[in-house]
Scaffold this active site. Structure first.
Site, short mmCIF file in Angstrom:
data_model
loop_
_atom_site.label_atom_id
_atom_site.label_comp_id
_atom_site.label_asym_id
_atom_site.label_seq_id
_atom_site.Cartn_x
_atom_site.Cartn_y
_atom_site.Cartn_z
N TYR A 46 0.92 -1.20 0.21
CA TYR A 46 -0.10 0.06 0.00
C TYR A 46 0.77 1.32 -0.05
O TYR A 46 1.76 1.12 0.78
CB TYR A 46 -0.86 0.06 1.27
CG TYR A 46 -2.36 -0.19 0.89
CD1 TYR A 46 -2.92 0.49 0.02
CD2 TYR A 46 -2.99 -1.05 1.69
CE1 TYR A 46 -4.29 0.40 -0.36
CE2 TYR A 46 -4.29 -1.20 1.66
CZ TYR A 46 -5.16 -0.65 0.24
OH TYR A 46 -6.37 -0.81 0.06
N THR A 222 -3.79 5.49 -21.95
CA THR A 222 -3.75 4.18 -21.48
C THR A 222 -2.28 3.51 -21.81
O THR A 222 -1.78 4.08 -22.54
CB THR A 222 -4.85 3.16 -21.71
OG1 THR A 222 -4.84 3.24 -23.29
CG2 THR A 222 -6.10 3.47 -21.25
N LYS A 225 -2.50 -0.42 -25.00
CA LYS A 225 -3.02 -0.53 -26.20
C LYS A 225 -1.79 -0.47 -27.26
O LYS A 225 -0.91 -1.47 -27.09
CB LYS A 225 -3.97 0.65 -26.66
CG LYS A 225 -5.15 0.51 -25.92
CD LYS A 225 -6.17 1.71 -26.32
CE LYS A 225 -7.26 1.57 -25.45
NZ LYS A 225 -7.64 2.45 -24.26
N1 DSN Z 1 -12.31 0.36 -24.64
C1 DSN Z 1 -11.41 1.31 -25.27
C2 DSN Z 1 -11.22 0.90 -26.62
O1 DSN Z 1 -11.83 -0.21 -27.11
O2 DSN Z 1 -10.99 1.71 -27.62
C3 DSN Z 1 -11.70 2.58 -24.93
O3 DSN Z 1 -11.79 2.91 -23.76
#
Ligand code: DSN
Length: 441
Positions: A46, A222, A225
């Site tokens: 934590y 994010t 990706k």
């Molecule tokens: N879920 C994401 C996407 O597929 O582009 C966006 O947050």
């Protein structure tokens, strides 16, 4: 003690990933190193607060690890400040609102149906419940080679509604973002400009998509990706952002903790550090280049197979196909399900000006980030594109019932009938043969 049930599910998921080809443009394969860091001893800790300013003891190692992650992100994206604690993209974006606007103030973003994101002010998102949201769209029928955005219209909306915050960035936008054009508009009305680069972050650090850093005040992304890390997110403040508000980085930190989140997921932060290390290697530039090459190749095959592609093709990792002329309105669900049966995973998606509904949209979205990680190149893209066209040819006479009550039953029947189709079975075997030649990390 072994959890056999979860083991079985993990193995089934591994098999699904190995024997199919992942085309959902927001997905990727994290390296085995990233996965192993995710399950490291950092999972046990934590550490509410930030490096050197924690609410719990025992954080001397976590502090070093979080500072290392920040330094790597700052160097890679060329920004003076980063917060690496957001659990994922939506909380990261919400923190931007908290840092830059008071509840009830006006914000503006690209509509979800036009390729934006829920958190850019969609009516069902907290971002439009607590802020007054204005949405801009894209051109429905742009001329060949034209940008999808109508900057005149975006400027008109901005001047009329005077938002405090403008978003640029999307989840279903196949073309390059011209951040400088959004900056002109935001600067004209004194608004914050935030770039959500979740989809293209890996392409930006790989040098095949322009960076928004010079033009915007805030950048969110994010990390899972095209950046190929663990699930997670980061918020960056640029020099331009610090010039507009020297306290912006402090406000971002406060918005993340204690504003929105509790203890950071230290294991996730450490895995982000590893992903950033990997993304700084020369091989990542090659990867990013190949992602775009593959996307262009796949677009060509789909176009020559008769599919209408939004934006006329792809300039990044993503393709959005409009199915209305081939299979009528709301047909994305049939294409998604049929392709699932042959082991090609993509998602049904709305198209600009969606004539059906978000649950039964008229398009499909696909991309090349994950397949490229496995080493697939143009030859495999040709195979994937031709297989998609062949599957659509098998189901092209299917239509979504106008009567809403009939839809789910009809889709179940469609799927079970298709499961027995001989050509579908043959195509499933072919996809599997190609997929297993390219191991997943
Ligand atoms: N879920 C994401 C996407 O597929 O582009 C966006 O947050």
């Amino acid at each position: 003690m072994k959890d056999k049930k979860i083991s079985v599910l993990i193995n089934r998921e591994k098999k699904r990933q190995k024997t199919g080809i992942e085309l959902i443009p927001s997905e990727n394969y994290a390296s085995s190193e990233v996965r192993s860091v995710l399950s490291s001893y950092f999972v046990n800790k934590y550490s509410e607060g930030f490096p050197k300013k924690r609410y719990y003891g025992g954080n001397e190692v976590v502090d070093e690890m979080e500072i290392l992650t920040q330094e790597r992100a700052k160097k890679l994206f060329k920004v003076p400040f980063v917060n690496v604690q957001p659990y994922s993209g939506s909380p990261a974006n919400l923190a931007v609102y908290i840092a830059s606007c008071k509840p009830g103030e006006t914000i503006m973003g690209q509509a979800l149906v036009a390729g934006g994101h829920l958190t850019h002010g969609h009516s069902v998102s907290a971002t439009s419940m607590f802020y007054k949201s204005v949405q801009y769209g894209v051109k429905i029928n742009p001329s060949k080679g034209e940008d999808l955005f109508d900057y005149g219209e975006i400027r008109r909306l901005a001047k009329e509604h005077r938002p405090n915050l403008i978003w640029v960035g999307g989840t279903a936008h196949p073309l390059i973002f011209h951040y400088e054009k959004f900056a002109d508009i935001a600067d004209e009305i004194g608004a914050y400009l935030a770039a959500d680069i979740a989809h293209v972050a890996g392409l930006i650090v790989g040098g095949v998509h322009p960076s928004p850093v010079k033009h915007v005040h805030i950048v969110t992304t994010t990390t899972h990706k095209t950046l190929r890390g663990p699930r997670g997110a980061m918020i960056m403040v640029t020099d331009k952002g610090l010039k507009k508000d020297p306290d912006l980085s402090v406000k971002i930190d406060k918005a993340v903790f204690p504003g929105l989140q509790g203890g950071p997921h230290d294991n996730q932060t450490a895995a982000i550090a590893t992903a950033l290390f990997e993304a700084s290697q020369p091989s990542f530039k090659q990867y990013a280049k190949q992602v775009v090459r593959n996307s262009k190749e796949l677009s060509k095959v789909l176009s020559s197979g008769g599919l209408k592609l939004i934006g006329g093709g792809s300039e990044n990792h993503l393709i959005l196909a409009d199915l209305t002329s081939v299979m009528g309105l709301g047909s994305g669900v049939f294409v998604q399900k049929a392709l699932d049966l042959v082991g090609l995973t993509l998602n049904k998606n709305t198209i600009p000006g969606e004539p059906s509904s978000p649950f039964y949209p008229s398009g499909v979205r696909l991309g090349t980030a994950a397949s490229t990680t496995r080493g697939m190149k143009e030859t495999e893209m040709q195979f994937i594109g031709k297989t998609i066209i062949e599957v659509i040819d098998i189901i092209k006479n299917v239509r979504l019932p106008v009567e809403k009550k009939e839809r789910s039953k009809m889709i179940v029947e469609f799927e079970s009938k298709l499961r027995k189709n001989k050509t579908i079975k043959v195509l499933r075997d072919k996809v599997k043969k190609v997929a297993v030649k390219f191991p997943i990390p």
